[in-house]
Write an enzyme that holds these catalytic residues in place. Structure first.
Site, PDB file in Angstrom:
ATOM      1  CB  CYS A 192      -0.937   0.004   1.204  1.00 35.95           C
ATOM      2  SG  CYS A 192      -2.114  -1.352   1.227  1.00 35.95           S
ATOM      3  NE  ARG A 216      -2.632  -4.745  -2.735  1.00 32.61           N
ATOM      4  CZ  ARG A 216      -2.172  -4.026  -1.723  1.00 32.61           C
ATOM      5  NH1 ARG A 216      -2.435  -2.729  -1.684  1.00 32.61           N
ATOM      6  NH2 ARG A 216      -1.470  -4.567  -0.754  1.00 32.61           N
TER       7      ARG A 216
END
Length: 222
Positions: free
Chosen positions: A58, A135
């Site tokens: 991330c 995601r």
């Protein structure tokens, strides 16, 4: 206080965001103050979720998104990140990225602790053993419609260059009656949609000197 809430779920039946439907509207707290999705009508929005703050993949993605912020701005697009972490975790993470990597995240990160937004968009998959959002990337056009969706597993990072490419392709096909072939990038030739009549197919043959009538580069048909 403005919190993360769904505003377009009028019945008990949950309708997830899908291509060519209005994106579920929401209000939420973010690292840049309260936000309402519908306030951004008139420009594109790339809404993307991440599993958790203070994680390596991330962090790499957020740095890449910020480094590409100028490219998104040039395409009249607003970036919005989201996870189920708290606003305070988001703020601490943004400060840590700035301190450790010298990158100041300049787009809002949405707090979604109730998972209302994540579930409306299908970012937290039903039956999953984890509450972490996958995601996901949602491309929302200036009219508020979802135009493309991409989901990645938790352990695979996204390509920001590919997200810019998809956004550019959506804008190209909106501006012109064309489609974009595999790997298309701005400046490449697009292709015409397939012919729908025999006359149109014959016209493609006449204009391409033996090339495939169903595969016509834009500008080649007679």
């Amino acid at each position: 206080m403005v919190t993360d809430i769904e505003t377009v779920q009028p019945s008990q039946e949950r309708v997830l965001a899908s291509i060519d439907t209005l994106a579920p509207d929401f209000e939420a707290r973010t690292t840049m103050g309260p936000i309402r999705l519908s306030d951004h009508r008139g420009r594109w929005v790339v809404l993307f979720s991440h599993p958790a703050d203070f994680t390596p993949v991330c962090t790499s993605e957020f740095i890449a998104f910020q480094n590409a912020a100028g490219r998104f701005e040039a395409l009249n697009c607003r970036l919005m990140g989201l996870s189920v972490d708290s606003l305070f975790a988001h703020l601490a993470w943004v400060r840590d990225i700035d301190a450790r990597f010298g990158v100041r995240i300049g787009f809002p990160i949405i707090e979604d602790m109730s998972m209302a937004i994540s579930r409306a968009y299908g970012m937290v998959h039903e039956g999953s053993s984890s509450t972490a959002a996958v995601r996901s990337v949602f491309f929302i056009d200036p009219e508020g419609y979802v135009r493309a969706i991409v989901h990645y597993p938790l352990n695979v990072g996204r390509s920001v260059a590919e997200i810019v490419r998809v956004l550019s392709a959506l804008q190209e096909t909106d501006a012109h009656p064309v489609s974009t072939p595999e790997g298309w990038k701005p400046g490449d030739r697009a292709v015409l949609p397939p012919p729908l009549t025999m006359a149109e197919a014959d016209d493609r043959d006449d204009g391409q000197a033996g090339a495939a009538w169903y595969y016509t580069a834009a500008g080649e048909a007679s």
